[in-house]
Design a protein around this motif. Sequence first.
Motif, PDB file in Angstrom:
ATOM      1  N   ALA A 238     -11.814  -6.975   2.052  1.00 22.57           N
ATOM      2  CA  ALA A 238     -10.540  -6.522   1.495  1.00 22.57           C
ATOM      3  C   ALA A 238      -9.424  -6.930   2.447  1.00 22.57           C
ATOM      4  N   TRP A 239      -8.293  -7.339   1.871  1.00 18.85           N
ATOM      5  CA  TRP A 239      -7.134  -7.767   2.652  1.00 18.85           C
ATOM      6  C   TRP A 239      -5.896  -7.045   2.135  1.00 18.85           C
ATOM      7  N   THR A 240      -4.928  -6.853   3.000  1.00 16.69           N
ATOM      8  CA  THR A 240      -3.695  -6.159   2.628  1.00 16.69           C
ATOM      9  C   THR A 240      -2.505  -7.102   2.692  1.00 16.69           C
ATOM     10  N   VAL A 241      -1.656  -7.050   1.650  1.00 13.31           N
ATOM     11  CA  VAL A 241      -0.377  -7.766   1.657  1.00 13.31           C
ATOM     12  C   VAL A 241       0.681  -6.855   1.035  1.00 13.31           C
ATOM     13  N   THR A 242       1.924  -7.196   1.239  1.00 11.75           N
ATOM     14  CA  THR A 242       3.000  -6.429   0.618  1.00 11.75           C
ATOM     15  C   THR A 242       3.169  -6.861  -0.835  1.00 11.75           C
TER      16      THR A 242
END
Length: 366
Positions: free
Chosen positions: A295-299
Amino acid sequence: MGIRCGIVGLPNVGKSTLFNALTATSAAQVGNFPFCTVDPNIGRVNVPDPRLDAISSIVSPAKVVWNNIEFVDIAGLVRGASKGEGLGNQFLGNIREVDAVLHLVRCFEGGDISHVDGTIDPLRDIETIDTELMLADMESLEKRVDAAAKKATGGDREAKADLPIMERALAALQEGRPARSIDVSDDEAKRFNMLQLLTSKPVLYVCNVDEDDAAEGNALTERVAQHAAAEGAQAVVVSARIEAELAEIEEVDEKQVFLEDLGLTEAGLNRVIRAAYRLLGLITFFTAGPKEARAWTVTEGSTAPNAAGEIHTDFERGFICAETIGFDDYVDHKGEQGAKQAGRMRQEGREYRVKDGDVFLFRFNV
């Protein structure tokens, strides 16, 4: 993208108890006296996401990597912190280093735990901390505005660009409003953030309640929720005591039974993290293969190349396209091959805006 949230609040509101529970550690000293947390305790936890579990069950990867969030237990403060009272200067410096402030507010009576002001009033407690942060920002800005004005008069371009932002923030503070309440254009955002104002941080109010009020909250939490809504913030209800007991249970099934007995469907950690993501405007995308599901986080609003850059700068620099499958399609068709055969895989280009839950395979060339 790593997220760093600072847990703040007056002494004896349950910060260290909540920190220990959220991070499942006993790192923070817990005591019924002010300043039992002297240095900030830092704990990193995985972000629970059942979607990653579902993806992993399909691809059976060698490794599963969750998003993570960092919690910082920052020492309590009292009135006068902006002038160095208590652990004021140290406290204020630690807040500057976080992405968001988790303001823990006491919303339980509990006669065995003293309150620094003698009575329970969450809005008064919020005002105490807000006031100290605003006073510190005002003192900082007053000096910087004078210096920037002199440089701007001398023709300094950077000072000319910074000065109007500083002046608007200072005016808001002088009116009793936090710096985050001012309108900042996209062009000004970077300069505004570089000011590192304490009251520019987004705030999540975490209402600490007794076990009996964990499911529905109480009259005190309702007041906090109304306050949060009025300033465009978020508020969640948790019981630090329940979270502490939950952290001691090892078996997943036993945890669920424990929560259900209390009328709860999930741990407070999940609610806090979801609220923090909403507050910061963050979304999650996934990558999946035999070696790793992650899982990756971005705005929100990030493009496909932006997302590729979270994995490696080369991916963004040499971006060709993003082979994209929506999460539901990925699960419904049992993975990449099934989704591709069903015509549910798309090739997205540079302008594509990432959607929460997208599963990506990036094509690039450098």
